[in-house]
Every structure is written in C-alpha cells, then in structure tokens.
Design an enzyme around this catalytic site. Structure first.
Site, short mmCIF file in Angstrom:
data_model
loop_
_atom_site.label_atom_id
_atom_site.label_comp_id
_atom_site.label_asym_id
_atom_site.label_seq_id
_atom_site.Cartn_x
_atom_site.Cartn_y
_atom_site.Cartn_z
N LYS A 220 -5.82 -5.38 -5.00
CA LYS A 220 -5.57 -4.45 -3.56
C LYS A 220 -4.65 -2.91 -4.69
O LYS A 220 -5.48 -1.90 -4.22
CB LYS A 220 -4.35 -4.67 -2.74
CG LYS A 220 -3.94 -3.01 -1.36
CD LYS A 220 -2.34 -3.63 -1.17
CE LYS A 220 -2.54 -2.19 -0.32
NZ LYS A 220 -1.02 -2.45 -0.30
N ARG B 279 -0.48 4.92 2.11
CA ARG B 279 0.47 5.61 1.27
C ARG B 279 -0.37 5.87 -0.38
O ARG B 279 -0.36 6.56 -0.45
CB ARG B 279 1.68 4.60 0.86
CG ARG B 279 2.51 5.01 -0.30
CD ARG B 279 3.46 4.67 -0.90
NE ARG B 279 4.35 5.08 -1.68
CZ ARG B 279 4.94 6.07 -2.12
NH1 ARG B 279 5.38 6.50 -0.01
NH2 ARG B 279 5.41 6.63 -2.64
N ASP C 156 4.76 0.78 3.48
CA ASP C 156 5.51 -0.04 4.28
C ASP C 156 6.78 0.82 4.27
O ASP C 156 7.02 0.93 3.30
CB ASP C 156 5.83 -1.30 3.08
CG ASP C 156 4.89 -2.32 2.77
OD1 ASP C 156 3.86 -2.28 4.32
OD2 ASP C 156 4.10 -2.75 1.42
#
Length: 439
Positions: free
Chosen positions: A22, A97, A121
């Site tokens: 990721k 983000r 997060d």
C-alpha cells in the site's frame, strides 16, 4: 458501517500471498503525473485508499486503463489543473493522506500544486512541514488558507536544485521532495532522507523514467535535475506490513502457514523481531514458513536478563506500522515485553479493547505499553469492538481469531483501507469470518 463476525479459536492452515504494498503504491501512483508518457504499474493492491487515489488521478484527467488484476496503464498527457481548486477535490483529497504526494510532481511539471489538509488514520499529529519546507527550499512560494485548510505551492519559473537537511526522515515528505526535485534546474542533495524500501522503489522507478538519482537506499540522496521524464513499467513490492500481520496471525492461532513470495531482501528487521518473540520462521526460497506453535512461544530477554523492548524507528529500524501486531502477539507469549511507539502518540490507545478481552497490558503513557503474556494459559475472550484505524483494526482481528467465542468488529472500512479482500483470503485458510454489510 460494515462489520466482521469472527468465530475464534480455530487453527488455520495453508498458503497466503501478500498483496502489493500500500505505502509504495501511493507514492508510485502519484509519480505518473510527472510524465505525459504511458506508465504501466503492476501488483497494485485493490484496497480503499489506493482505489481512492486512482479515482483522484482520473478526476485530474489521467487516462486510466485496467490491464488485468492489479495492473493498470496511466497516461497523464492532459492534466486538468482546475480540478485542484474544485470543491470535489477538497472533499476527496482531504479524506486520503496519500494525496499529499501529488503536489511534488505537479509542482515540478506544471509549476503549481494544491492540496486540502489530508486525512488518514487518527494516530496523533502528522505534520506536513517537511514537505512544504522542502518545496520552499527548491524555490516555490507557499500559501495556506486556514479557513479552508487548503495548501498551495507555486513556482511559475521552475524549481532550482539546492542542499537541504530534512528536519525528520519523513517517508512521504522525502518522496514528495524527490518527485519535485527530479526536474529542478541543477543538483539537489537531500540529507536525512527516508530510505525505506518503498522510497527506494520510487527512486528506481524515476531513474527508469530518465531521472538521475544517486544514493538510493541511503539517507543522502543526490538528484541531478532533468528537463523531462518518460514512461516506464514498474512492479510494486509485496506489502511488508501484511507479511508481518500474517506472521502474527499464525503465531496467535497456533497455525501452520506459508507466506508466499515475500521478497526477503526487503523485509529488514521484521523476521528477526518476530524471532525475538519466540516465533519460528523458516526461509523457504522466497517464502516464509511458520510451523504450528503448539507449545507456544517465549520472548527473549536481553543478555543481561532485562525485559525486551520493541521500539519503532526510521528504516532500517523496525517499522511503526507493525508495533500493533507485535503488541497483540505478545499477549499470548511467555514472558514480558515493553512496546515503545516513539513516532505516534495515539497509536496505542486501542489496547483497552485487548484488556477487555483479558490481555494483561499496562498502558504506561501514550507511547509505551508493558505486555505480560499469558503463555496461552488463559485464552482471550470474545467481545464487540470498533476498529479505530488500519493497523489497530488488523491487530484486533488477529486477537478475535485467537479468542474463545464470537467477536464483532465494527467500522471494518478502516481495515479495508489497507487489506485486500481480507475476509475471503482468511476464509481460504480456514478462518471463520463473515462480513456483514450495513443496511
């Protein structure tokens, strides 16, 4: 809000293959904006955060074609910069983000880039100063609209190479600055640069596109600017965080699991850190074989007999994204361990869920927790939980799969942000997990 229902206490068995990384994918996808030529990327994970970034690229005018599972073609020959100041982008960009890294290549190629304050997060303060200070040193002007929480950088006359010392070895900050500096006039040196494998992958990809980056893999990067970049083919590494997650899952559930094609050379301290927890890992070619730990696993102390500390650090130190996994694994180990999360002050706040399940954990402060392992003498108990973020979510899922009874985890969209079809893949090796979609 989706939910997982997990019937714990079952051994798993079989092979599992890690998804594409990721954190690398988010960097690599932003790099397609640096050239008008075709870029083909393979092994892209099918997860929420990555798919959201691909959608943003499409809205920017990038031509996107899916060539197969995890394989896409991108052509950025007609970028629509006006989208950057639209209300739609302010909404979409602020929820991811990783979207911050589109600024570097846009600034380098078009002389301007804008971004709403990005989300991600909720694990503590994650400032963006490193990114924008780097752009400013390259000659860009910076503005911030506090009311709309919107950042902008502009360099209508282009960027100029310079020497810079980063205030922190930020991975995304280094990536963003590299993406800007590759087409700056002259030479840029970046000291205290991040050197994670995913950042190395970005540099190797850019070099294949015609960039001139040396020092790849070290904390001193030297970039000789070029006028333009061309297309390339790139394959994303397997996700080291997912690999660590499956190691922890195997140990906690006393399961015999083989993790396929892990790229051992890019795992750094991850295998050795789990070995210090008493977990047996066998290297079989490029696979990791984890035998069933029927007799449990014992944490190794230091040679003077003191309690082991597992702490995060910039690469080549232990990645902070796996500390949550280490913590949950230690709840059933023999022995004690101190977990020290140095980089984020809110990442340990999920331990109250584990305490509710019967784990023996003392949260010393926002950065440290002491875990006293049960040595499987007392099984964790099923409970109902809410996933607060990606890494805490997978840790709670591992705890639930090892626990006695049926657990419920709400807000599984957080887990889906980082793990591809996780319920299907776990069922394939014997897990009793059901996805319940909200009405």
């Amino acid at each position: 809000m989706g939910t997982f229902q997990i019937e714990g206490g079952h051994k798993l068995k079989g092979e599992i293959r890690p998804q594409g990384a990721k954190n690398e994918a988010l960097q690599i996808l932003c790099a397609v904006l640096a050239t008008p030529e075709e870029v083909v990327i393979d092994n892209i994970p099918d997860i929420r955060d990555v798919n959201k970034l691909i959608e943003i690229l499409g809205n920017l005018g990038v031509k996107i074609q899916k060539l197969g599972k995890g394989k896409y073609s991108f052509v950025s020959d007609d970028v629509k910069l006006e989208y950057l100041e639209s209300e739609l982008f302010k909404k979409e960009g602020s929820s991811l983000r990783g979207s911050i890294m589109i600024v570097g290549p846009l600034l380098a190629r078009f002389g301007k880039g804008y971004i709403p304050r990005p989300g991600g997060d909720k694990i503590g303060r994650r400032r963006l100063d490193t990114h924008f200070e780097g752009f400013i040193k390259l000659g860009a002007t910076f503005r911030y609209n506090r009311e709309e929480r919107f950042y902008g950088v502009e360099a209508p006359n282009g960027l100029t190479g310079t020497d810079m010392l980063l205030d922190q070895a930020s991975v995304t900050g280094t990536a963003n600055i590299v993406l800007a500096a590759v087409m700056a006039k002259g030479t840029t040196t970046i000291y205290n640069a991040a050197c994670e494998p995913y950042l190395q992958q970005l540099c190797k990809m850019l070099n294949s596109m015609g960039a001139k980056i040396s020092g790849v893999g070290s904390n001193l990067l030297t970039i000789e600017g070029v006028e333009s970049l061309g297309g390339c083919h790139h394959r994303i590494l397997p996700d080291m965080i997912e690999i660590g997650s499956w190691i922890g899952l195997a140990a906690m559930t006393k399961s015999e699991i083989t993790i396929k094609d892990v790229s051992w050379k890019d795992l750094g301290l991850i295998p050795e850190t789990f070995r210090k927890l008493g977990i047996t890992l066998e290297k079989q070619g490029d696979d990791i074989y984890i035998p069933s730990h029927d007799e449990g696993y014992e944490i190794q102390g230091y040679i003077d007999g003191s309690t082991l500390t597992v702490a995060d650090a910039p690469w080549p130190g232990f990645t902070p994204d796996l500390l949550s996994i280490v913590l949950v694994v230690c709840t059933q180990a023999k022995g004690n361990v101190l977990i020290h999360q140095k980089m984020f002050e809110s990442r340990l706040f999920f331990v109250d869920k584990l305490i509710d399940m019967g784990a023996r954990i003392i949260l010393c402060d926002p950065h440290r927790a002491t875990v006293m392992g049960h040595n499987f003498q007392s099984q964790l108990k099923a409970t109902t939980m809410v996933s607060p973020d990606i890494r805490a979510g997978i840790s709670l899922l591992i705890a639930a799969l090892s626990a006695k009874g049926t657990s419920i985890i709400h807000n599984i969209e957080q887990i889906d942000r980082g793990y591809e079809n996780i319920d299907e893949r776990l069922r394939a090796i014997g897990a009793k997990i059901t996805r319940i979609e909200s009405a």
